[in-house]
Design a protein around this motif. Structure first.
Motif, short mmCIF file in Angstrom:
data_model
loop_
_atom_site.label_atom_id
_atom_site.label_comp_id
_atom_site.label_asym_id
_atom_site.label_seq_id
_atom_site.Cartn_x
_atom_site.Cartn_y
_atom_site.Cartn_z
N CYS A 6 0.88 -1.16 0.00
CA CYS A 6 0.00 0.00 0.00
C CYS A 6 0.91 1.21 0.00
O CYS A 6 1.57 1.50 0.98
N GLN A 7 0.96 1.84 -1.15
CA GLN A 7 1.88 2.94 -1.32
C GLN A 7 1.14 4.24 -1.15
O GLN A 7 0.05 4.41 -1.71
N ARG A 64 1.94 8.38 -1.34
CA ARG A 64 2.95 9.43 -1.49
C ARG A 64 2.27 10.76 -1.78
O ARG A 64 1.16 10.80 -2.32
N VAL A 104 14.13 9.10 1.13
CA VAL A 104 13.19 9.92 1.89
C VAL A 104 12.19 8.97 2.52
O VAL A 104 11.66 8.10 1.83
N ARG A 114 8.40 6.36 -0.35
CA ARG A 114 7.32 6.72 -1.27
C ARG A 114 6.93 5.55 -2.16
O ARG A 114 5.88 5.54 -2.76
N GLU A 115 7.80 4.52 -2.22
CA GLU A 115 7.45 3.34 -2.99
C GLU A 115 6.74 2.30 -2.15
O GLU A 115 6.43 1.22 -2.61
N GLY A 116 6.50 2.64 -0.89
CA GLY A 116 5.79 1.72 -0.01
C GLY A 116 6.69 0.69 0.63
O GLY A 116 6.21 -0.26 1.23
N PHE A 158 8.05 4.28 6.04
CA PHE A 158 7.92 3.75 4.68
C PHE A 158 8.45 4.76 3.69
O PHE A 158 8.55 5.96 3.96
#
Lengths: 325, 1193
Positions: free
Chosen positions: A202-203, A205, B1043, B975-977, B973
């Motif tokens: 589950c991404q 951003r 990040v 940004r790519e999960g 986590f």
């Protein structure tokens, strides 16, 4: 309130400069909105707009850990002459995703009225495999036979073209080995054990913001340096226009906030020419289902859970006389 | 792709390159691969053992070839006493050929023999051994009276014998010798891989090199010692009487006598009354130091000139003669050989005899005790005089500052006693014992006039069988005359925790030196260890630097007889010392030739000799392990053929070009040729430490191309510098980027990692075993791992690691784990424990019937099946009984009382599970052992899921315990999960400087993204910049930072976090095995104080320091509670009249002191039970400790 005054220490300037937050507090957001960008059988990609980070992150956390699904939880070993020991196989069986479109029919086993196990809180399966005529045999999810007509069965993956993929391999048997087990699936969620989590990833951003002062860069840097600047970004956010001999932003969405470009700019006295930040009101989610539920279902269930929680919180706060706003 | 034309054009150009071209590092690794294919990793053990059974046993038996018994008829009451005719009768027992059975077997209870494979031996607790037989025959001899005619007084004549009778030779059973697994005498020799796995049920990767004694695997640890027969010159600091001395420990080849120490020493100034510095020699069996000139005279160099010739070589060397002068002057009074001998003898134990005897006594000492490595016969004296001269020469040279003092720690002067050598020593001892016993036995029979003499019965095979077995089982090696153990810890239980730990154990070396000694020199890494001993792998603490490990490509010589070499040398013009004119020694071009430390002669053209012998070695005319050392400065050529020299292979270089060319490589790869062929063709050769010193070795292949090649005339080249590392250090990625102690720590820690320790672990019944659930091969590996089979039998996982501070639960070397990952099987492992038991006499496996059985244990007996054993698949915990066994109580033991009281016939001897463990019974076997007793093994299994407190480590000496587990959604986590599996605290890095750890992570990230395997072999010139450029091109920040966002809030972290996969290992230390607490519990019987230790549910000691705290805190009451009330509080009644403990019957309220007739004046006190015990013990010693009580107001 969140958002306004936050200074991004990495970039060195306030987010407020950018159009992301319009100087409004959380109250000032428009109605939250979800925009689906992509939807396939197993993956959903959507944007969550006009809401706060806390809401977005709650959604992420709920998707991972609180959407209930079914998974094999109890294994009764009647016969196991394989090379692997019982606990090992049981652990593997537990991790097999089961199609849980009907989870809502079931009760959590500790909340069920029955004393130990009933059709309301469990689904029974049988796993029987004998390797008698071959040197080696694969035991896969097709060997798991449901004992009831509840539509809870192991996930069968289908590829993009709609063709079934190989079933999930559980283990291998060699000649004259056999396996005979009774399996019981129960309802649960990812908080109890990761096997009940409905998602592979589950991404979440925030949408990146990349801005460059093209004039300044193209003026202050020679061509070699400009090319160097473009090459610095690992994700090819910038491009070098061969006609104009100038740096351009190619795809700001690819930015991973590694601030390599910013450092370069600082080293070349161009501090103000490059700006890297993230939008605070727009979140891009990519949810990849394990196949237990459809991805859109996972998201809507998660939202329901979130709303129920917020409602619960609201009623409780009212009860204790706290202003729910 | 090239098209055909291009290819042809190129191929012509490459024609030369392909055949005569220089090899590159890829090719060097092909050579290394060929080396390991042939030798494996334990060939030092196996070749040494093969040598022992093939040659040494026969040699030892030959040493005792003939044993003579003189018949001395005894007086027999009422028997025939007419055996005068047997006056001069002798019996000879002659040992000839030794036969070794090359198929280990055992005798079952039904007397039949069955072949035993190693696996069966392990399972059934048998000893994997084979029989050895010897051809023996008996001769009856008669001595012919010595014909005294024509003999002068002193002359002797050898007595003559005639053979009266000769028995046919018989094959006598000498005993059983444990067989090394995978040696030439093991069943596994010559089996192919499938046979090894399917039929022999062995691990495919197990290389043997150990023994199986009573089912336990035993390794013989190589023992390091100083080499014999080498002259060493040392300097002593001024207060010493002698400040320069030359020493030698002399031992004849194949002798079992301890080495003889011989020293020549130069006096320090001022100790002599004429203030001259004399040279003295200390001889064996002679009390005082002997002036060296007298010794030389005794050895036949009568004139001063002769002595000077032999010591100084050049009489014009004034400086040297000057040093020698006082010594010659001192001996002026003793002018001839006899006087000198007499002088020596007077200082020995021959002083009280007459002159002739004295002289012959001194002669005997000089012949057989003095410098035995040169000769033990009278012919050797002349040679010995040369040798003494040589030693004195070395001494004077050093004292004049022309040469330096010798280095005791130089590895060329060290020898390793391997399994074969150590077993030979033991076998020699046992065989001698066996022969002595045999002679005693036969002599009794013969003297008593028994007619038939039974040799088979006289040779007790048990001596050797038991001697060898018990030495291997206990590790106590050899016994001296008093029966005290000489060495301990020689044989050890093979470590089976991880595959690498077993391998490392098989390559271990030990220095038997006092561990408490504060001398640091022998513990330090020495220059000469290069390539032979691993620079990183050594334990910390007491044994640091004393226990070492062989480098990967190091071998140990097995030894070859020097006779053939000496003959060859003579053929090539070495002039024998005995026929040499001493005058010649001063000639310029003359070189001294030594073989195994013995000066055998001289040669006029050293270059030619060395070249020819080297050529012979390179073509296998002489054994490859002979070393040839040419010392140009001292004009010496030394040859060594002895066993125990560490050697390693090197490329041979000629004219700055490697002799090995491109064309040799394909043949190696296609297995047309093996490493042996490279040696035979003179492309590579083995060098020992001493020879290494005389050659010029290029470190890299590049060195041979550049300017360096012109500057230095290289003779050899390293195959690859990473081969200096040992087994454990070869697993470390980028060890050349770590602070050196970290590599040492990792070398120790790698042995505690869990993995798959052998591929047949399910068949084995090890007392303790850990197996990792989903082992992975590392993303970043060294090339050496291929030979260690680390990728096949791995011991860890590629975990995604973030180096960050998160919630604070990873401080002080703790780590945080991802609970969701644990749920999915991250670092899960199984633990196996095997319990075994056998039913001895009067014992039976059964469910005890407690109507007839006493001594019930408090476990659960219900889980036993009717045969008294538990079933597989049963859940067991706590003190559950897993093996039910009862023993019949014998009639006349002290248990009689108990039996009568209870009328019980049996005693319970059942085996309970360890009380702190629980699990599932995995396997139960029932069989018989070699004593035909019923024998069972029960294996229990338990899954160990990582939890807070478990220990984990990377491959860089970075260990930590789990401080917290967080679910996936709570962890940071990207940004790519991506969510880390583990969070390590950044403070673990700067002070420890494990840069290799960071580079490993970086390269792992590249490898994971690329789908490739990272190469972390040391000394390969991998650059961090290259790796980060690669990572950058794959779309990530070049130094692996990312990040990340807080999992609880979703907020972005202010800094980027170093994130990537790193190979981590789970160590065997787990909280589950250590957690312990106790409220109330068992006490010791004697003192009634709480028991000690977790296994006994013991108390936690409130120790001295804790006591000190309480005292300083003023908490007296609390202190009394801890130390007394809660420990061994006891109530006694004291007669106030006498102060002794008296009778008290509390139920009837009657108190009485028998002694004082006192029934009223009695008081009750509380004292520790230990105090009560002391009082009673004192009373037993007729001391009366009286307790006086009074009332405190």
């Amino acid at each position: 309130m969140y958002g306004m005054e936050q200074i991004n220490t990495a970039t060195g300037f306030a987010n407020a400069k950018f159009g992301s937050s319009k100087g409004q507090g959380a109250k000032g957001f428009d109605e939250p909105e979800i925009r689906i960008l992509e939807l396939s059988k197993y993956v959903i990609k959507f944007e969550l707009l006009n809401t706060d980070l806390s809401v977005a992150n709650s959604l992420r956390r709920i998707i991972i850990a609180e959407v209930p699904t079914m998974a094999i939880d109890l294994v009764e070993v009647k016969e196991n002459t394989s090379a692997l020991h019982d606990e090992f196989i049981a652990h593997r069986l537990g991790l097999i995703p089961l199609q849980s479109f009907n989870v809502d029919q079931f009760n959590l086993s500790d909340q069920c009225a029955c004393s130990s196990m009933c059709a309301q809180c469990s689904v029974q399966f049988k796993l029987h495999a004998v390797c008698s005529d071959r040197d080696q045999m694969e035991v896969n999810t097709r060997h798991i036979q449901p004992l009831s007509d509840a539509p809870i069965i192991p996930v069968q993956y289908v590829n993009d073209k709609g063709i079934e993929e190989d079933p999930i391999l559980i283990m291998k048997l060699s000649k004259n080995q056999q396996l005979d087990m009774n399996l019981v699936a129960r309802k649960g969620n990812g908080k109890i054990h990761a096997k009940w989590s409905p998602v592979a990833t589950c991404q979440m951003r925030k949408e990146p913001i990349v801005e460059i002062d093209q004039d300044k860069i193209n003026r202050d840097l020679d061509i070699e340096k400009r090319k160097e600047f473009v090459a610095l970004c690992p994700r090819e956010v910038f491009a070098f226009n061969d006609y104009r001999n100038a740096v351009e932003i190619e795809n700001s969405d690819k930015c991973i906030q590694c601030i390599e470009c910013l450092r370069f700019a600082q080293a070349n006295n161009l501090e103000r020419a490059v700006k890297i930040a993230e939008r605070e009101d727009k979140f891009v989610f990519t949810v990849e289902s394990t196949g237990v539920l459809t991805p859109e279902d996972i998201v809507s269930r998660a939202l329901q859970i979130l709303m129920r929680k917020l409602y619960e919180l609201g009623t409780q706060m009212k009860k204790y006389g706290v202003n729910a706003d | 792709m090239l098209n055909a034309e291009d290819y042809q054009g190129q191929s012509k150009a490459n024609e030369y390159d392909k055949f005569q071209g220089e090899i590159d590092y890829e090719d060097a690794w092909a050579v290394i691969r060929a080396y390991f294919k042939q030798h494996g990793l334990v060939s030092q053990q196996i070749s040494s053992f093969n040598r022992f059974l093939e040659m040494n046993v026969q040699e030892i038996v030959k040493e005792h070839k003939s044993n003579r018994i003189k018949v001395e008829p005894q007086f027999m009451p009422r028997g025939r006493n007419d055996r005068q005719d047997e006056e001069n009768i002798f019996y000879d027992i002659i040992f000839d050929q030794v036969h070794v059975n090359n198929s280990p077997r055992i005798q079952e209870s039904d007397e039949s023999y069955s072949a035993v494979f190693p696996h069966e031996a392990r399972i059934r607790n048998l000893t994997y051994a084979t029989e050895i037989y010897v051809d023996v025959r008996l001769q009856k001899l008669k001595q012919i009276p010595i014909d005294r005619s024509g003999l002068t007084d002193g002359e002797k004549r050898e007595p003559k014998f005639i053979v009266l009778e000769e028995q046919k030779p018989i094959q006598a059973f000498l005993g059983k010798v444990p067989v090394m697994v995978r040696s030439k005498f093991c069943h596994l020799r010559g089996l192919d891989d499938t046979q090894i796995v399917r039929n022999a049920k062995e691990c495919l990767y197990d290389q043997g090199g150990y023994f199986i004694i009573n089912g336990g695997e035993k390794v013989i640890i190589a023992q390091e010692r100083m080499a014999n027969n080498i002259v060493l010159v040392f300097h002593r600091k001024p207060p010493a009487k002698f400040n320069w001395m030359a020493e030698i420990r002399s031992q004849a080849e194949n002798s079992n006598k301890p080495p003889q120490q011989f020293t020549v020493a130069l006096q320090s100034k001022g100790s002599n009354r004429n203030y001259a510095k004399c040279i003295y020699a200390t001889l064996p069996a002679i009390r005082e130091p002997i002036p060296v000139a007298i010794l030389m005279r005794a050895l036949g160099c009568v004139s001063d000139k002769q002595i000077i010739n032999k010591i100084c070589y050049d009489p014009n060397d004034a400086e040297m003669c000057e040093v020698l002068k006082p010594s010659l002057e001192e001996a002026m009074a003793y002018t001839d050989e006899e006087e000198a001998l007499d002088y020596i003898s007077k200082r020995g134990s021959g002083a009280q005899y007459r002159r002739e005897i004295r002289i012959s006594y001194a002669l005997k000492i000089l012949e057989s005790e003095f410098l035995p490595h040169i000769s033990v016969t009278s012919e050797g004296l002349y040679k010995k005089s040369y040798f003494v001269g040589y030693m004195v020469n070395r001494l004077i040279q050093a004292s004049l500052g022309r040469t330096t003092e010798d280095d005791r720690d130089y590895y060329g002067k060290k020898r390793l006693d391997m399994a074969g050598t150590l077993l030979s020593g033991l076998f020699r001892q046992q065989f001698r014992q066996c022969v002595d016993d045999m002679i005693k036995y036969l002599k009794r029979d013969i003297d008593n006039g028994k007619d038939c003499i039974n040799l088979t019965q006289a040779i007790k095979s048990d001596t050797i069988t038991r001697g060898l077995k018990s030495a291997l089982a206990t590790g106590n090696w050899g016994k001296d005359k008093q029966g005290d153990v000489q060495k301990t810890g020689v044989a050890q239980v093979l470590n089976r925790l991880t595959f690498a730990s077993s391998l490392s154990h098989l390559r271990r070396l030990n220095t038997p030196l006092a561990k408490s000694g504060k001398l640091t020199k022998p513990r330090q890494l020495h220059n000469s260890h290069w390539g032979m001993v691993c620079p990183a792998e050594t334990p910390e603490g007491q044994a640091c630097g004393l226990v070492k490990n062989l480098s990967l490509m190091a071998l140990v010589s097995v030894g070859s007889p020097n006779k053939t070499l000496i003959e060859i040398l003579e053929d090539f013009g070495v002039e024998d010392l005995s026929s040499l004119d001493p005058e010649i020694l001063q000639q310029k071009g003359l070189c001294k030739v030594f073989v195994n430390g013995n000066w055998i002669g001289c040669h006029r053209n050293a270059n030619d000799l060395v070249d020819t012998i080297k050529e012979m070695r390179r073509t296998y005319t002489i054994p490859k392990e002979i070393s040839i050392v040419r010392d140009i400065y001292t004009k010496e050529i030394k040859f060594f053929t002895d066993s125990g020299r560490v050697q390693r292979p090197l490329f041979i270089v000629e004219n700055s070009r490697l002799k090995i060319k491109k064309m040799h490589i394909p043949q190696l790869i296609r297995s047309i040729k093996n490493f042996e062929d490279l040696l035979q063709e003179g492309l590579c050769e083995f060098l020992d430490v001493e020879e290494e010193e005389t050659v010029m070795i290029a470190m890299t292949l590049e060195d041979l191309k550049g300017e360096k090649a012109l500057k230095y005339s290289y003779t050899h080249c390293e195959i690859h510098p990473s081969m200096i590392l040992g087994v454990c250090a070869s697993i470390i990625p980028f060890p050349d980027h770590n602070q050196s102690p970290r590599n040492t720590y990792q070398s120790a820690m790698g042995k505690q990692a869990m993995g798959v320790y052998t591929s047949n672990y399910q068949m084995r019944m090890d007392t303790l075993a850990h197996v990792l659930y989903y082992p992975q091969k590392p993303l970043v590996a060294t090339k050496s791992m291929e030979f260690l089979h680390f990728k096949e039998l791995s011991s860890g996982l590629n975990a995604t690691i973030a180096i960050a501070c998160y919630t604070g639960y990873n401080q002080e070397d703790s780590i945080m784990l991802n609970q969701s990952a644990i749920d999915r099987g991250f670092f899960r492992s199984v633990f196996f424990r095997t319990y075994d038991d056998c039913s001895k006499q009067d014992e039976t496996f059964a469910i005890p019937d407690f109507a007839k059985t006493s001594g019930r244990k408090h476990g659960d007996y219900d889980k036993l099946d009717i045969d008294g054993l538990i079933n597989p698949g049963v859940l067991v915990s706590g003190d559950d009984i897993i093996i039910g066994k009862i023993a019949k109580m014998s009639q006349n033991t002290f248990n009689d009382d108990l039996k009568d009281q209870t009328n019980k016939k049996f005693k319970d001897c059942s085996v309970p599970l360890k009380h702190s463990e629980s699990g599932i019974i995995d396997q139960v076997i029932l069989t018989t052992n070699d004593e035909a007793q019923k024998f069972t093994k029960v294996k229990m299994r338990a899954v160990r899921i990582p939890q807070i407190g478990d220990k984990f480590a990377s491959r860089h000496g970075q260990k930590g315990t789990c401080g917290m587990t967080y679910r996936q959604e709570d962890l940071p986590f990207t940004r790519e999960g991506i969510v880390p599996d583990m969070i390590v605290n950044p403070h673990a890095i700067p002070s420890r400087m494990t840069i290799g750890h960071l580079i490993e992570c970086l390269l792992s990230k590249v490898a994971a993204l690329n789908g490739s395997e990272g190469d972390a072999t040391p000394f390969c010139g991998q650059k961090v910049d290259d790796i980060s450029a690669l990572l950058h091109s794959l779309g990530y920040q070049r130094y692996g930072n990312e990040v990340m966002y807080n999992g609880f809030t979703g907020k972005k972290f202010e800094v980027m976090i170093f994130l990537g996969p790193t190979f981590y290992q789970r160590l065997k230390h787990m909280v589950g095995d250590k957690i312990h607490s106790r409220g109330r519990g068992p006490t010791q019987i004697l003192t009634r104080q709480p028991t000690e230790g977790r296994s006994r549910d013991g108390g936690l000691r409130f120790g001295e320091m804790e006591r000190d705290c309480m005292i300083s805190h003023g908490a007296a009451r609390f202190l009394k509670e801890r130390l007394f009330d809660v420990s061994d509080c006891y109530r006694v009644h004291i007669c106030q009249t006498c102060g002794l403990i008296c009778q008290a019957n509390l139920a009837e309220q009657r108190y009485e002191c028998n002694n004082c007739q006192n029934t009223s004046n009695i008081c009750q006190v509380k004292i520790p039970y230990a105090a009560k015990l002391l009082i009673q013990e004192l009373m037993a010693m007729q001391l009366a400790p009286r307790l006086r009580t009074s009332i405190i107001d």
